[in-house]
Design a protein around this motif. Structure first.
Motif, PDB file in Angstrom:
ATOM      1  N   GLY A   1      -9.970  13.441  10.136  1.00 34.60           N
ATOM      2  CA  GLY A   1     -10.561  13.794   8.852  1.00 34.60           C
ATOM      3  C   GLY A   1      -9.599  13.620   7.702  1.00 34.60           C
ATOM      4  N   THR A   2      -8.713  12.619   7.794  1.00 32.11           N
ATOM      5  CA  THR A   2      -7.697  12.396   6.769  1.00 32.11           C
ATOM      6  C   THR A   2      -7.755  10.966   6.255  1.00 32.11           C
ATOM      7  OG1 THR A   2      -5.992  11.630   8.293  1.00 32.11           O
ATOM      8  CG2 THR A   2      -6.168  14.009   7.979  1.00 32.11           C
ATOM      9  N   PRO A   3      -7.235  10.724   5.058  1.00 35.51           N
ATOM     10  CA  PRO A   3      -7.077   9.337   4.614  1.00 35.51           C
ATOM     11  C   PRO A   3      -6.024   8.633   5.455  1.00 35.51           C
ATOM     12  CG  PRO A   3      -6.784  10.908   2.798  1.00 35.51           C
ATOM     13  CD  PRO A   3      -6.760  11.690   4.063  1.00 35.51           C
ATOM     14  N   VAL A   4      -6.018   7.309   5.398  1.00 31.45           N
ATOM     15  CA  VAL A   4      -4.990   6.530   6.080  1.00 31.45           C
ATOM     16  C   VAL A   4      -4.702   5.283   5.253  1.00 31.45           C
ATOM     17  CG1 VAL A   4      -6.589   5.162   7.501  1.00 31.45           C
ATOM     18  CG2 VAL A   4      -4.258   5.601   8.320  1.00 31.45           C
ATOM     19  N   ILE A   5      -3.472   4.809   5.342  1.00 29.67           N
ATOM     20  CA  ILE A   5      -3.061   3.582   4.668  1.00 29.67           C
ATOM     21  C   ILE A   5      -2.773   2.542   5.742  1.00 29.67           C
ATOM     22  CG2 ILE A   5      -1.391   2.523   3.094  1.00 29.67           C
ATOM     23  CD1 ILE A   5      -0.801   5.570   2.235  1.00 29.67           C
ATOM     24  N   LEU A   6      -3.582   1.491   5.799  1.00 29.28           N
ATOM     25  CA  LEU A   6      -3.345   0.392   6.727  1.00 29.28           C
ATOM     26  C   LEU A   6      -2.415  -0.607   6.043  1.00 29.28           C
ATOM     27  CD1 LEU A   6      -6.949  -0.295   8.117  1.00 29.28           C
ATOM     28  CD2 LEU A   6      -5.177   1.224   9.045  1.00 29.28           C
ATOM     29  N   GLN A   7      -1.284  -0.907   6.691  1.00 31.45           N
ATOM     30  CA  GLN A   7      -0.252  -1.706   6.047  1.00 31.45           C
ATOM     31  C   GLN A   7      -0.042  -3.051   6.753  1.00 31.45           C
ATOM     32  OE1 GLN A   7       2.336   1.655   3.890  1.00 31.45           O
ATOM     33  NE2 GLN A   7       3.379   0.625   5.554  1.00 31.45           N
ATOM     34  N   GLN A  37     -16.470   0.573   6.878  1.00 27.75           N
ATOM     35  CA  GLN A  37     -17.184   1.241   7.964  1.00 27.75           C
ATOM     36  C   GLN A  37     -16.723   2.678   8.164  1.00 27.75           C
ATOM     37  OE1 GLN A  37     -19.724  -0.487   9.487  1.00 27.75           O
ATOM     38  NE2 GLN A  37     -19.172  -2.063   8.002  1.00 27.75           N
ATOM     39  N   ALA A  38     -15.586   3.048   7.603  1.00 30.35           N
ATOM     40  CA  ALA A  38     -14.972   4.346   7.876  1.00 30.35           C
ATOM     41  C   ALA A  38     -15.619   5.458   7.054  1.00 30.35           C
ATOM     42  CB  ALA A  38     -13.478   4.292   7.582  1.00 30.35           C
ATOM     43  N   SER A  39     -15.495   6.664   7.556  1.00 27.47           N
ATOM     44  CA  SER A  39     -16.020   7.841   6.867  1.00 27.47           C
ATOM     45  C   SER A  39     -14.947   8.548   6.056  1.00 27.47           C
ATOM     46  CB  SER A  39     -16.610   8.818   7.895  1.00 27.47           C
ATOM     47  OG  SER A  39     -15.612   9.211   8.829  1.00 27.47           O
ATOM     48  N   VAL A  40     -13.727   8.032   6.071  1.00 29.57           N
ATOM     49  CA  VAL A  40     -12.603   8.608   5.308  1.00 29.57           C
ATOM     50  C   VAL A  40     -11.999   7.503   4.443  1.00 29.57           C
ATOM     51  CG1 VAL A  40     -12.064  10.376   7.024  1.00 29.57           C
ATOM     52  CG2 VAL A  40     -10.994   8.114   7.207  1.00 29.57           C
ATOM     53  N   PRO A  41     -11.218   7.871   3.409  1.00 29.60           N
ATOM     54  CA  PRO A  41     -10.589   6.836   2.573  1.00 29.60           C
ATOM     55  C   PRO A  41      -9.580   6.007   3.362  1.00 29.60           C
ATOM     56  CG  PRO A  41     -10.606   8.965   1.452  1.00 29.60           C
ATOM     57  CD  PRO A  41     -11.000   9.233   2.873  1.00 29.60           C
ATOM     58  N   VAL A  42      -9.672   4.709   3.215  1.00 36.18           N
ATOM     59  CA  VAL A  42      -8.746   3.778   3.861  1.00 36.18           C
ATOM     60  C   VAL A  42      -8.151   2.875   2.786  1.00 36.18           C
ATOM     61  CG1 VAL A  42      -8.477   1.909   5.533  1.00 36.18           C
ATOM     62  CG2 VAL A  42     -10.046   3.808   6.020  1.00 36.18           C
ATOM     63  N   VAL A  43      -6.829   2.909   2.669  1.00 40.32           N
ATOM     64  CA  VAL A  43      -6.127   2.048   1.718  1.00 40.32           C
ATOM     65  C   VAL A  43      -5.725   0.764   2.431  1.00 40.32           C
ATOM     66  CG1 VAL A  43      -4.128   1.836   0.190  1.00 40.32           C
ATOM     67  CG2 VAL A  43      -5.253   4.059   0.471  1.00 40.32           C
ATOM     68  N   THR A  97      -7.695   3.471  12.237  1.00 48.66           N
ATOM     69  CA  THR A  97      -8.873   3.888  11.465  1.00 48.66           C
ATOM     70  C   THR A  97      -9.669   4.947  12.234  1.00 48.66           C
ATOM     71  OG1 THR A  97      -8.972   1.653  10.536  1.00 48.66           O
ATOM     72  CG2 THR A  97     -10.910   3.054  10.241  1.00 48.66           C
ATOM     73  N   GLU A  98      -9.833   4.755  13.533  1.00 45.52           N
ATOM     74  CA  GLU A  98     -10.526   5.753  14.345  1.00 45.52           C
ATOM     75  C   GLU A  98      -9.753   7.075  14.356  1.00 45.52           C
ATOM     76  OE1 GLU A  98     -12.811   2.812  17.556  1.00 45.52           O
ATOM     77  OE2 GLU A  98     -10.993   3.881  18.152  1.00 45.52           O
ATOM     78  N   ALA A  99      -8.431   7.000  14.386  1.00 44.90           N
ATOM     79  CA  ALA A  99      -7.611   8.216  14.354  1.00 44.90           C
ATOM     80  C   ALA A  99      -7.826   8.978  13.057  1.00 44.90           C
ATOM     81  CB  ALA A  99      -6.135   7.849  14.513  1.00 44.90           C
ATOM     82  N   ALA A 100      -7.887   8.257  11.942  1.00 44.47           N
ATOM     83  CA  ALA A 100      -8.107   8.904  10.651  1.00 44.47           C
ATOM     84  C   ALA A 100      -9.470   9.579  10.595  1.00 44.47           C
ATOM     85  CB  ALA A 100      -7.975   7.878   9.530  1.00 44.47           C
ATOM     86  N   GLU A 101     -10.473   8.928  11.160  1.00 47.54           N
ATOM     87  CA  GLU A 101     -11.801   9.540  11.178  1.00 47.54           C
ATOM     88  C   GLU A 101     -11.808  10.805  12.033  1.00 47.54           C
ATOM     89  OE1 GLU A 101     -14.147   5.787  12.083  1.00 47.54           O
ATOM     90  OE2 GLU A 101     -15.292   6.669  10.437  1.00 47.54           O
ATOM     91  N   GLU A 102     -11.145  10.765  13.200  1.00 49.88           N
ATOM     92  CA  GLU A 102     -11.084  11.949  14.054  1.00 49.88           C
ATOM     93  C   GLU A 102     -10.307  13.086  13.385  1.00 49.88           C
ATOM     94  OE1 GLU A 102      -9.682  11.134  17.971  1.00 49.88           O
ATOM     95  OE2 GLU A 102     -11.242   9.635  18.393  1.00 49.88           O
TER      96      GLU A 102
END
Length: 279
Positions: free
Chosen positions: A42-48, A72-78, A35-40
């Motif tokens: 600036g991309t969405p991420v899918i947590l599986q 808590q994230a600033s980017v979309p998280v699936v 999640t921190e990587a996605a915020e850095e």
């Protein structure tokens, strides 16, 4: 930001020519790192949460953890259930707050796969949860063999199930520790010519980086599942810390030390798949 569905992140990827990484979670530390990587990035991420993760930690706990990170994230998280084999597994994921489920009926005859997947679609759509299905079999390195996806079966499967994303087998293999998968681009073109949904490649760790970027930006592959590559980064970080701190015995300190290296590995993957929206 609230949790996103799979459709909400893959539709823009289809329109703009990039892909989103489905990163395989095994515990709190890697979920946080992803999640921190996605915020850095600036991309969405899918947590599986795959079968191994769900066997280790109860699904309701995982649902709360994933949703906490997403909110808590600033980017979309699936928040995604990966490789569920039954309607009950998918229902548990939905009841536990997951926004996306992958029903894997690839081991079944096509008609049974369609029926199972359709049953999941019928319950998931009622609560705005996305559904990924699979046609063809993605094998395992050193294990079960693959069976290539038939374009005709992919077309029928999509039409009869109305899924949101379709996992296919075109040379990708689970659990490869070397980037040696040979992707059949002709087969990919044949499949995407008769389907309309975003395509998914499991076994993304074994696909060369240049090929992943090509598929993400020039084809309809919009989701790559990546686990082995990140587990290797975790293992390297863990062994390095223990070698440097042989007297450390505190579990929290040991596992926390893996986060920076895993975060950087995940960030590189996210940016590789999404080069048109860096930063």
């Amino acid at each position: 930001m609230t949790a996103a569905t799979l459709s909400e992140v893959l539709k823009p990827a289809m329109a703009r020519g990039y892909a989103v990484a489905g990163l395989v979670v095994l515990g709190w530390e890697d979920a946080l790192a992803f999640t921190e990587a996605a915020e850095e990035a600036g991309t969405p991420v899918i947590l599986q949460a795959g079968p191994g993760c769900r066997k280790h930690t109860p699904v309701p706990i995982l649902g709360k953890m994933f949703r906490h990170l997403a909110e808590q994230a600033s980017v979309p998280v699936v928040c995604h259930i990966d490789h569920a084999r039954t309607l009950a597994e998918c229902q548990e994921g939905i009841d536990s707050g997951f926004t996306s489920v992958m029903i894997d009926g690839s081991h079944l005859p096509l008609a049974e796969n369609i029926a199972l997947t359709r049953s999941v679609v019928d319950i998931a759509r009622q609560v705005n949860v996305s559904i990924e299905g699979e046609v063809g079999v993605v094998g395992y390195s050193g294990g079960s063999a693959s069976s290539a996806t038939s374009p005709d079966e992919a077309r029928r499967f999509e039409e009869e199930t109305e899924i949101d994303a379709l996992a296919i087998s075109i040379g990708n293999v689970h659990l490869q520790t070397e980037k040696q998968a040979e992707i059949n681009l002709a087969a990919l073109r044949a499949i995407q010519a008769v389907t309309h949904v975003p395509l998914v490649l499991h076994g993304g760790s074994g696909i060369p980086s240049a090929t992943r970027r090509l598929l993400a930006t020039q084809y309809c592959v919009k989701k790559f599942n990546i686990g082995t590559e990140l587990r290797m980064a975790f293992g390297t970080a863990l062994r390095g810390f223990l070698a440097a701190q042989p007297g450390e015995f505190d579990r929290n300190a040991i596992l926390k030390a893996t986060i920076p290296q895993v975060r950087e590995a995940a960030k590189n993957i996210l940016l590789e798949l999404n080069p048109r929206r860096p930063g």
